[in-house]
Design a protein around this motif. Structure first.
Motif, PDB file in Angstrom:
ATOM      1  N   PRO A 128       0.781  -1.251  -0.010  1.00  0.00           N
ATOM      2  CA  PRO A 128      -0.059   0.198  -0.079  1.00  0.00           C
ATOM      3  C   PRO A 128       0.818   1.237   0.009  1.00  0.00           C
ATOM      4  N   GLY A 129       0.342   2.357  -0.834  1.00  0.00           N
ATOM      5  CA  GLY A 129       1.408   3.305  -0.685  1.00  0.00           C
ATOM      6  C   GLY A 129       2.327   3.465  -2.010  1.00  0.00           C
ATOM      7  N   THR A 130       2.443   2.391  -2.622  1.00  0.00           N
ATOM      8  CA  THR A 130       3.287   2.342  -3.838  1.00  0.00           C
ATOM      9  C   THR A 130       2.471   2.162  -5.159  1.00  0.00           C
ATOM     10  N   ALA A 131       3.158   2.316  -6.311  1.00  0.00           N
ATOM     11  CA  ALA A 131       2.720   1.956  -7.487  1.00  0.00           C
ATOM     12  C   ALA A 131       2.888   0.383  -8.079  1.00  0.00           C
ATOM     13  N   VAL A 132       1.663   0.079  -8.607  1.00  0.00           N
ATOM     14  CA  VAL A 132       1.555  -1.178  -9.171  1.00  0.00           C
ATOM     15  C   VAL A 132       2.501  -1.157 -10.286  1.00  0.00           C
ATOM     16  N   PRO A 133       3.564  -2.123 -10.505  1.00  0.00           N
ATOM     17  CA  PRO A 133       4.546  -2.197 -11.401  1.00  0.00           C
ATOM     18  C   PRO A 133       4.370  -2.327 -12.814  1.00  0.00           C
ATOM     19  N   ALA A 134       3.177  -2.645 -13.165  1.00  0.00           N
ATOM     20  CA  ALA A 134       3.099  -3.015 -14.689  1.00  0.00           C
ATOM     21  C   ALA A 134       1.516  -3.221 -14.641  1.00  0.00           C
ATOM     22  N   LEU A 135       1.213  -3.131 -16.177  1.00  0.00           N
ATOM     23  CA  LEU A 135      -0.454  -3.362 -16.380  1.00  0.00           C
ATOM     24  C   LEU A 135      -0.652  -4.789 -17.188  1.00  0.00           C
ATOM     25  N   VAL A 136      -1.722  -5.247 -17.251  1.00  0.00           N
ATOM     26  CA  VAL A 136      -1.729  -6.380 -17.864  1.00  0.00           C
ATOM     27  C   VAL A 136      -2.115  -6.129 -19.342  1.00  0.00           C
ATOM     28  N   PRO A 137      -1.346  -6.550 -20.224  1.00  0.00           N
ATOM     29  CA  PRO A 137      -1.568  -5.858 -21.542  1.00  0.00           C
ATOM     30  C   PRO A 137      -2.995  -6.300 -22.184  1.00  0.00           C
ATOM     31  N   GLY A 138      -3.646  -5.388 -22.691  1.00  0.00           N
ATOM     32  CA  GLY A 138      -4.842  -5.686 -23.298  1.00  0.00           C
ATOM     33  C   GLY A 138      -6.261  -5.385 -22.330  1.00  0.00           C
ATOM     34  N   HIS A 139      -5.672  -4.900 -20.897  1.00  0.00           N
ATOM     35  CA  HIS A 139      -6.675  -4.640 -20.146  1.00  0.00           C
ATOM     36  C   HIS A 139      -6.387  -3.273 -19.404  1.00  0.00           C
ATOM     37  N   GLU A 140      -5.919  -2.360 -20.146  1.00  0.00           N
ATOM     38  CA  GLU A 140      -5.507  -1.086 -19.632  1.00  0.00           C
ATOM     39  C   GLU A 140      -6.608  -0.345 -19.059  1.00  0.00           C
ATOM     40  N   ASP A 141      -7.852  -0.508 -19.953  1.00  0.00           N
ATOM     41  CA  ASP A 141      -8.986   0.059 -19.581  1.00  0.00           C
ATOM     42  C   ASP A 141      -9.817  -0.415 -18.425  1.00  0.00           C
ATOM     43  N   TRP A 142      -9.277  -1.588 -17.725  1.00  0.00           N
ATOM     44  CA  TRP A 142      -9.905  -1.987 -16.473  1.00  0.00           C
ATOM     45  C   TRP A 142      -9.479  -1.430 -15.090  1.00  0.00           C
ATOM     46  N   TYR A 143      -8.371  -0.593 -15.348  1.00  0.00           N
ATOM     47  CA  TYR A 143      -7.521  -0.165 -13.980  1.00  0.00           C
ATOM     48  C   TYR A 143      -8.163   1.096 -13.832  1.00  0.00           C
ATOM     49  N   PRO A 144      -8.191   1.786 -12.246  1.00  0.00           N
ATOM     50  CA  PRO A 144      -8.535   2.951 -11.794  1.00  0.00           C
ATOM     51  C   PRO A 144      -7.560   3.883 -12.298  1.00  0.00           C
ATOM     52  N   PRO A 145      -7.773   5.106 -12.098  1.00  0.00           N
ATOM     53  CA  PRO A 145      -6.727   6.180 -12.864  1.00  0.00           C
ATOM     54  C   PRO A 145      -5.390   6.088 -12.041  1.00  0.00           C
ATOM     55  N   GLU A 146      -5.267   5.842 -11.028  1.00  0.00           N
ATOM     56  CA  GLU A 146      -4.049   5.794 -10.257  1.00  0.00           C
ATOM     57  C   GLU A 146      -2.955   4.798 -10.790  1.00  0.00           C
ATOM     58  N   VAL A 147      -3.410   3.845 -11.281  1.00  0.00           N
ATOM     59  CA  VAL A 147      -2.570   2.674 -11.711  1.00  0.00           C
ATOM     60  C   VAL A 147      -1.857   3.071 -13.168  1.00  0.00           C
ATOM     61  N   PRO A 148      -2.456   3.553 -14.089  1.00  0.00           N
ATOM     62  CA  PRO A 148      -1.858   3.836 -15.367  1.00  0.00           C
ATOM     63  C   PRO A 148      -1.024   5.248 -15.140  1.00  0.00           C
ATOM     64  N   ALA A 149      -1.197   5.966 -14.232  1.00  0.00           N
ATOM     65  CA  ALA A 149      -0.660   7.241 -13.776  1.00  0.00           C
ATOM     66  C   ALA A 149       0.575   6.940 -12.870  1.00  0.00           C
ATOM     67  N   LYS A 150       0.775   5.807 -12.623  1.00  0.00           N
ATOM     68  CA  LYS A 150       1.897   5.349 -11.545  1.00  0.00           C
ATOM     69  C   LYS A 150       1.954   6.085 -10.090  1.00  0.00           C
TER      70      LYS A 150
END
Length: 324
Positions: A228-250
């Motif tokens: 908690p309090g750190t960034a998710v290291p990577a996104l699963v390819p092809g599922h970028e639109d499944w994530y809430p905004p903070e994940v792709p924004a690192k």
């Protein structure tokens, strides 16, 4: 074999037999690597080149695993599942060996091993069956290339099916009463992890496995986990639109990140059959900023139970099948 044919074959292959065939597997392997090799792609579109490179790695990794047959103390049998970044092989004794297709993903494999160890050490033993059990973790060096891969061995549970498979069986959506027990158990899995200090980071339908008859659930693929309090290291390819905004924004993530993705899984699963009350509940879990969302899975579970009781009355066991 043309590159587009090879791409379709690799994408559709669920087992080694599907990929290499039974009559002349070595010839099929040569055809595939020839069609997918980067040097033969010429001026191909960058997206095609990326897909072909990934498929090439898949093919060569699976062929080597077939040929080597033994990694560490484990003899590989059939390919059980092709995951986001690794292939899982049956090694007997209800265990699966997870072999990354590319050494660059060793850090993600290490994240999974760390997360599962932490959850086992800190988590409530009553709820540990909701996550995979790590049996072993070690490094394996490819004798031909010298590439070193981090390998994980996980205890397996027969009869599990992903939410992707559930939705395929119910293309018009799952009844809210059936989605209810899946949602409740998913919150238990997340509550277990969050109390142990682990954020899953990739709560997607392919990572939520259920046992239909017994209403069991296991949340798999902890390679994208973080604290908690750190960034998710990577996104699963092809599922970028499944994530809430903070994940792709690192930006820093937390329990609310997982809870938002779990809510998305459930509304997607119910589709147009989702009652208004459950849609509203999910919308509250998916507010744009983490500070505005719920961040305690156990408290959220109690709130979900209140909504379900208003909708359906006292809880009763409702048989579920993938053959509607």
């Amino acid at each position: 074999m043309r590159t587009d044919e090879a791409l379709r074959l690799v994408a559709a292959a669920g087992t080694d037999a599907d990929l290499f065939g039974a009559d002349a597997p070595a010839r099929r392997y040569r055809e595939l690597v020839t069609a997918l090799h980067p040097d033969r792609l010429g001026a191909a579109d960058p997206a095609v080149r990326a897909r072909a490179t990934d498929a090439y790695v898949r093919v060569t990794t699976r062929w080597r695993a077939r040929r080597d047959a033994v990694l560490g103390d484990y003899r590989l049998h059939r390919l059980a599942h092709a995951g986001d970044l690794a292939d899982l092989y049956d090694v007997g004794a209800d265990r699966l060996l997870k072999l990354p297709r590319h050494p660059a993903d060793n850090d993600l494999m290490a994240r999974e091993a760390h997360a599962l160890r932490v959850i086992e050490e800190r988590g409530d033993p009553r709820y540990l069956p909701y996550v995979p059990r790590l049996v072993d973790s070690f490094r394996h060096r490819d004798p031909d290339t010298g590439a070193e891969r981090r390998v994980g061995v996980l205890a397996s549970v027969p009869g599990l099916r992903s939410l992707d498979e559930v939705r395929a069986a119910y293309p018009d959506g799952v009844d809210g009463r059936d989605a209810a027990w899946m949602w409740r158990r998913l919150l238990v899995a997340l509550g277990l992890a969050h109390r142990a200090g682990v954020v899953h980071g990739a709560v997607l339908p392919r990572h939520v496995l259920i046992e239909p008859d017994a209403h069991g659930l296991v949340l798999v693929d902890w390679c994208f986990s973080t604290a908690p309090g750190t960034a998710v290291p990577a996104l699963v390819p092809g599922h970028e639109d499944w994530y809430p905004p903070e994940v792709p924004a690192k930006r820093p993530c937390g329990p609310g990140t997982d809870l938002a993705m779990a809510a998305r899984c459930m509304t997607w699963l119910m589709a147009d059959r989702a009652p208004h009350e459950l849609r509203a509940f999910a919308a509250g879990c998916r507010r744009p900023t983490p500070a505005a969302r719920p961040d305690d899975a156990w408290r959220l579970l109690r709130e979900l139970d209140e909504v379900l009781e208003r909708l359906y009355g006292p809880r009763t066991f409702r048989p579920f099948t993938l053959n509607p």
